[in-house]
Design a protein around this motif. Structure first.
Motif, short mmCIF file in Angstrom:
data_model
loop_
_atom_site.label_atom_id
_atom_site.label_comp_id
_atom_site.label_asym_id
_atom_site.label_seq_id
_atom_site.Cartn_x
_atom_site.Cartn_y
_atom_site.Cartn_z
N UNK A 19 0.84 -1.19 -0.17
CA UNK A 19 -0.06 -0.23 -0.15
C UNK A 19 0.88 1.17 0.08
N UNK A 20 0.54 2.01 -0.85
CA UNK A 20 1.50 3.30 -1.00
C UNK A 20 0.73 4.88 -0.96
N UNK A 21 1.24 5.67 -0.02
CA UNK A 21 0.63 6.88 0.29
C UNK A 21 1.46 7.99 0.39
N UNK A 22 1.12 9.22 -0.32
CA UNK A 22 1.95 10.48 -0.13
C UNK A 22 1.80 11.06 1.23
N UNK A 23 2.64 11.46 1.89
CA UNK A 23 2.52 12.51 3.39
C UNK A 23 2.06 13.72 2.78
N UNK A 24 1.40 14.46 3.79
CA UNK A 24 1.04 15.85 3.62
C UNK A 24 2.12 16.86 3.32
N UNK A 28 6.78 8.83 13.08
CA UNK A 28 5.83 7.82 12.31
C UNK A 28 5.82 6.42 12.74
N UNK A 29 6.81 6.03 13.26
CA UNK A 29 6.54 4.71 14.01
C UNK A 29 5.67 4.48 14.96
N UNK A 86 -2.46 7.82 8.99
CA UNK A 86 -2.47 8.46 10.65
C UNK A 86 -0.75 8.70 10.71
N UNK A 87 -0.03 7.72 10.35
CA UNK A 87 1.35 7.86 10.88
C UNK A 87 2.06 8.65 10.13
N UNK A 88 1.71 9.05 8.80
CA UNK A 88 2.14 10.22 7.83
C UNK A 88 1.88 11.47 8.17
N UNK A 89 0.46 11.67 8.53
CA UNK A 89 0.00 12.86 9.23
C UNK A 89 0.85 13.27 10.27
N UNK A 90 1.02 12.35 11.35
CA UNK A 90 1.66 12.68 12.78
C UNK A 90 3.12 13.18 12.24
N UNK A 91 3.90 12.30 11.39
CA UNK A 91 5.28 12.55 11.22
C UNK A 91 5.31 14.31 10.25
#
Length: 299
Positions: free
Chosen positions: A245-250, A264-265, A284-289
């Protein structure tokens, strides 16, 4: 008083971060005004601090010196809500430290003085064997956040040890220079690896161009699960038998980078512990990072 059972064990580096930050682009030899701070750090500590802010109850397994810096670090960790009942206090090893210089263009240079953790070796794991947190006959069955500041020999021992056979291992290298230390855990059936693109390439001994390519490559080499980040570019979550699964961070303004991977972790672990689906947990992890590197407090 009997210590409360933690939700997760954070095993590895807990130290003081001495960070110099400047709001301008820097290069080797730059001499610019900025700010210098001393804050609790280390991979295990960074993860634990974020876990607390996100509602979990972590305990740290690490080595701390019996010195003023160690006393201050333990006091600070306890005030933050991190369990320190199981850490190893050394009479002859100093408390570890990390020093970094950051500019507007990211990390310029860093030095990790984490030799005490390495020298302490398996002493930090005693609570998992002596009955306080587990034993060979009744191993710890919860989450474990494990970092690559441990020696490759100890990481190899953990990969084979019955003390960790029932644990949900979440593993991260401390830095690209220590990525290959995770080799013994690459094929562990209960391990999830969290790496950036450079670390994935070093671990696989192959140059990857994207996080998706890296995740696919590590799965091919026997990893059960791997999450690969690539700064502001797309991140990937690969699971053996279930694809990638692939997603771009904000997109955000970057004000700091040290500790972003740990954030992130931690955020990903919390999301999954609450039953969040795989794609939503990655988001959620990408948003937090992204919040973290923008200078915001993750909560």
């Amino acid at each position: 008083m009997t210590p409360l059972t933690p939700d997760i064990l954070c095993i590895g580096s807990v130290l003081w971060d001495i960070i110099g930050r400047a709001p301008v682009h820097m290069r080797a030899g730059s001499d610019v005004p900025g700010r210098i701070s001393r804050v609790p750090g280390g991979v295990a500590m960074n993860i634990a601090m974020t876990l607390v802010r996100l509602g979990m109850r972590p305990a740290i397994l690490t080595a701390i010196g019996r010195d003023r810096q160690g006393d201050d670090l333990i006091e600070t960790a306890q005030m933050l809500g991190i369990g320190c009942d199981y850490l190893y206090k050394s009479d002859d090893l100093p408390t570890d430290r990390y020093m970094a210089i950051e500019g507007a263009n990211g990390l310029i240079a860093a030095v990790a003085d984490a030799h005490s953790l390495e020298h302490a070796g398996d002493k930090i794991l005693r609570p998992l064997a002596d009955g306080r947190l587990g034993s060979t006959d009744a191993p710890w069955r919860g989450l474990v956040a494990l970092d690559g500041n441990l020696t490759e020999a100890l990481l190899g021992e953990i990969a084979r040890s019955p003390l960790f056979a029932a644990a949900d291992l979440r593993v991260a290298p401390a830095s690209p220079g220590k990525a290959e230390r995770l080799t013994p855990l690459l094929r562990a059936p209960n391990a999830t690896l969290y790496v950036n693109l450079e670390e994935a390439s070093l671990l696989a001994h192959t140059e990857f161009a994207t996080a998706t390519e890296a995740a696919e490559g590590l799965l091919t080499q026997g990893a059960r699960r791997v999450l690969v980040t690539d700064g502001g570019r797309a991140a990937a979550d690969g699971v053996a038998g279930a694809g990638v699964v692939t997603q771009a961070p904000p997109s955000v303004m970057v004000t700091r980078v040290t500790g972003a991977g740990d954030t992130f972790m931690a955020a990903h672990i919390v999301a999954e512990s609450r039953g969040t689906p795989r794609d939503a947990a990655l988001a959620k992890a990408l948003s937090a990072a992204a919040l973290y590197v923008s200078g915001e407090l993750v909560s």
